[in-house]
Design a protein around this motif. Sequence first.
Motif, mmCIF file in Angstrom:
data_model
loop_
_atom_site.group_PDB
_atom_site.id
_atom_site.type_symbol
_atom_site.label_atom_id
_atom_site.label_comp_id
_atom_site.label_asym_id
_atom_site.label_seq_id
_atom_site.Cartn_x
_atom_site.Cartn_y
_atom_site.Cartn_z
ATOM 1 N N MET A 27 0.820 -1.207 0.000
ATOM 2 C CA MET A 27 0.000 0.000 0.000
ATOM 3 C C MET A 27 0.860 1.267 0.000
ATOM 4 O O MET A 27 0.600 2.209 -0.756
ATOM 5 N N THR A 28 1.886 1.288 0.856
ATOM 6 C CA THR A 28 2.741 2.468 0.925
ATOM 7 C C THR A 28 3.569 2.615 -0.350
ATOM 8 O O THR A 28 3.913 3.741 -0.731
ATOM 9 N N MET A 29 3.899 1.502 -1.006
ATOM 10 C CA MET A 29 4.636 1.591 -2.263
ATOM 11 C C MET A 29 3.804 2.321 -3.319
ATOM 12 O O MET A 29 4.316 3.179 -4.046
ATOM 13 N N LEU A 54 -9.005 13.104 -6.187
ATOM 14 C CA LEU A 54 -8.871 12.197 -5.047
ATOM 15 C C LEU A 54 -8.241 10.892 -5.511
ATOM 16 O O LEU A 54 -8.713 10.263 -6.456
ATOM 17 N N PHE A 55 -7.172 10.488 -4.845
ATOM 18 C CA PHE A 55 -6.508 9.219 -5.141
ATOM 19 C C PHE A 55 -6.627 8.354 -3.895
ATOM 20 O O PHE A 55 -5.894 8.520 -2.927
ATOM 21 N N LEU A 56 -7.588 7.425 -3.904
ATOM 22 C CA LEU A 56 -7.875 6.577 -2.754
ATOM 23 C C LEU A 56 -7.175 5.232 -2.915
ATOM 24 O O LEU A 56 -7.343 4.548 -3.922
ATOM 25 N N ILE A 57 -6.384 4.854 -1.906
ATOM 26 C CA ILE A 57 -5.675 3.563 -1.889
ATOM 27 C C ILE A 57 -6.239 2.774 -0.722
ATOM 28 O O ILE A 57 -6.114 3.175 0.437
ATOM 29 N N GLN A 58 -6.866 1.642 -1.022
ATOM 30 C CA GLN A 58 -7.641 0.921 -0.017
ATOM 31 C C GLN A 58 -7.525 -0.582 -0.230
ATOM 32 O O GLN A 58 -7.208 -1.045 -1.329
ATOM 33 N N CYS A 113 -7.448 2.718 -5.991
ATOM 34 C CA CYS A 113 -6.549 1.563 -6.095
ATOM 35 C C CYS A 113 -6.943 0.574 -5.011
ATOM 36 O O CYS A 113 -6.892 0.898 -3.826
ATOM 37 N N LEU A 114 -7.325 -0.621 -5.425
ATOM 38 C CA LEU A 114 -7.774 -1.645 -4.481
ATOM 39 C C LEU A 114 -6.781 -2.800 -4.420
ATOM 40 O O LEU A 114 -6.162 -3.162 -5.421
ATOM 41 N N PHE A 115 -6.668 -3.389 -3.237
ATOM 42 C CA PHE A 115 -5.876 -4.590 -3.007
ATOM 43 C C PHE A 115 -6.832 -5.681 -2.514
ATOM 44 O O PHE A 115 -6.969 -5.891 -1.307
ATOM 45 N N PRO A 116 -7.519 -6.355 -3.402
ATOM 46 C CA PRO A 116 -8.560 -7.296 -2.978
ATOM 47 C C PRO A 116 -7.985 -8.488 -2.229
ATOM 48 O O PRO A 116 -6.807 -8.808 -2.335
ATOM 49 N N TYR A 117 -8.877 -9.137 -1.488
ATOM 50 C CA TYR A 117 -8.486 -10.328 -0.734
ATOM 51 C C TYR A 117 -7.969 -11.398 -1.689
ATOM 52 O O TYR A 117 -8.531 -11.631 -2.750
ATOM 53 N N GLY A 118 -6.897 -12.063 -1.299
ATOM 54 C CA GLY A 118 -6.326 -13.107 -2.153
ATOM 55 C C GLY A 118 -4.824 -12.967 -2.199
ATOM 56 O O GLY A 118 -4.215 -12.255 -1.412
ATOM 57 N N SER A 119 -4.194 -13.641 -3.102
ATOM 58 C CA SER A 119 -2.743 -13.593 -3.221
ATOM 59 C C SER A 119 -2.370 -12.672 -4.374
ATOM 60 O O SER A 119 -3.035 -12.650 -5.399
ATOM 61 N N PHE A 120 -1.316 -11.923 -4.187
ATOM 62 C CA PHE A 120 -0.799 -11.115 -5.282
ATOM 63 C C PHE A 120 0.710 -11.009 -5.123
ATOM 64 O O PHE A 120 1.276 -11.352 -4.100
ATOM 65 N N LEU A 121 1.355 -10.535 -6.136
ATOM 66 C CA LEU A 121 2.809 -10.583 -6.208
ATOM 67 C C LEU A 121 3.390 -9.195 -6.371
ATOM 68 O O LEU A 121 2.741 -8.296 -6.884
#
Length: 413
Positions: A248-250, A328-332, A356-364
């Motif tokens: 998220m911070t990246m 607005l740039f929302l990172i969630q 920008c979403l980081f959905p549940y699951g695996s990511f790289l």
Amino acid sequence: MRRILRVAGRAILISSLATVSWLILGTRSLFYLATLITTYTAIMVPLVLRTSDRISVVKRLRQAVVQMKSQDTLTISLEGIPRRSPLSIQLEPLVPEYIIRESSSWHDRTYVLQFHVNRRGVYDLGECILTVTDPLRLFRISRRLIADEKLTVFPTVLPLEKLRISLTSPLDGQRVKFAPNYDVSQLAGVRPYESDPMNRIHWKMSAHRGELMVKEFAPSASKTVVILLNLTLRREPSFTLETFEDYMTMVGASVLQYSYDHKLPFGLTVLGEETLSSNSFSKDATHLFACYRLLAHARARMDREPSSTVFLDYLRRERLRIPARSQLFLIQHELKEEEIGALLRMQGQFSRISICLFPYGSFLLYGERAVPYFMPDIEQIARLKKTQRILRDASVDLSIIGLNDTLAALGET
């Protein structure tokens, strides 16, 4: 007295034993040995103690704010040492966890440590142990020096293209090769051509110089980018909390750098373990590094209340402080349909909304090898993909970060 006994205790004991042995046995060699050890102790102990007290240490970091995995240098210089001192002086720096030593050297009473940090955060540097010993290693005194240098390590910055985030602009979200916030009526100069749009070529100057030259325009009043990084989780992610924070911070750091490079005023707010805010909107380098420091301090928190809408509460509370017609740039982590609807109702306050979403699951991480298994939230991602196309027509950009090959194939279909 206790300090003297601690330093010279061993030599005093040896001298006492030699003196007692001489008094009992009366041999000349024992007399010389006792005299020699006593004289050596009387000279060296005050010299060791005085030298240890007189030595001062100067520490200097080459860069106090660095990007993760970037090389940095810590220099520790010793001052106050007599030029022809027979004493041995050693310096052992103590570095915190995640500080990776690359090389070190000791030259002319200066210790140079080159290192890099493989974790975002704020670190206290400069703690070390200074040891002074005599030539025969009989007397030894050590003192611990406090860490008085702070190193701030902000996340890795990547181009938004690599993160697959839409490059939004006042030109209705089109991908552009130049900063759109220029006043084309104010010509500021020319420069050599670098894959710029053809309508920016200065043909008369190009013909005069014999090479393609491009017009440079003065920056105009541009919209403000409001970056809202929500590190509040409603359920446990399938990856570690530290990994979640890093991802998220990246993205937050990358958006900050993009705004700075394109001379757009920007501000940052982090909603997590504590609320961190830049409290201003600017486009200079000092403000950029201040925002990087906020990202270095940012920590996530768990909020298992299903009805909690932390970021919406913040936007409602701070609506008068946020510049009008800003982006607005929302990172969630995740976003519910009703939360998207609430954002759309606030759309009149913003010129554009990017999510920008980081959905549940695996990511790289970018460049990592994809994993060949099925993600548990494939239906949710399918809904997000459908929502993505609908929101685009409403000037809302929805980016889904870190999808593996399974989801990439889903997007193509």
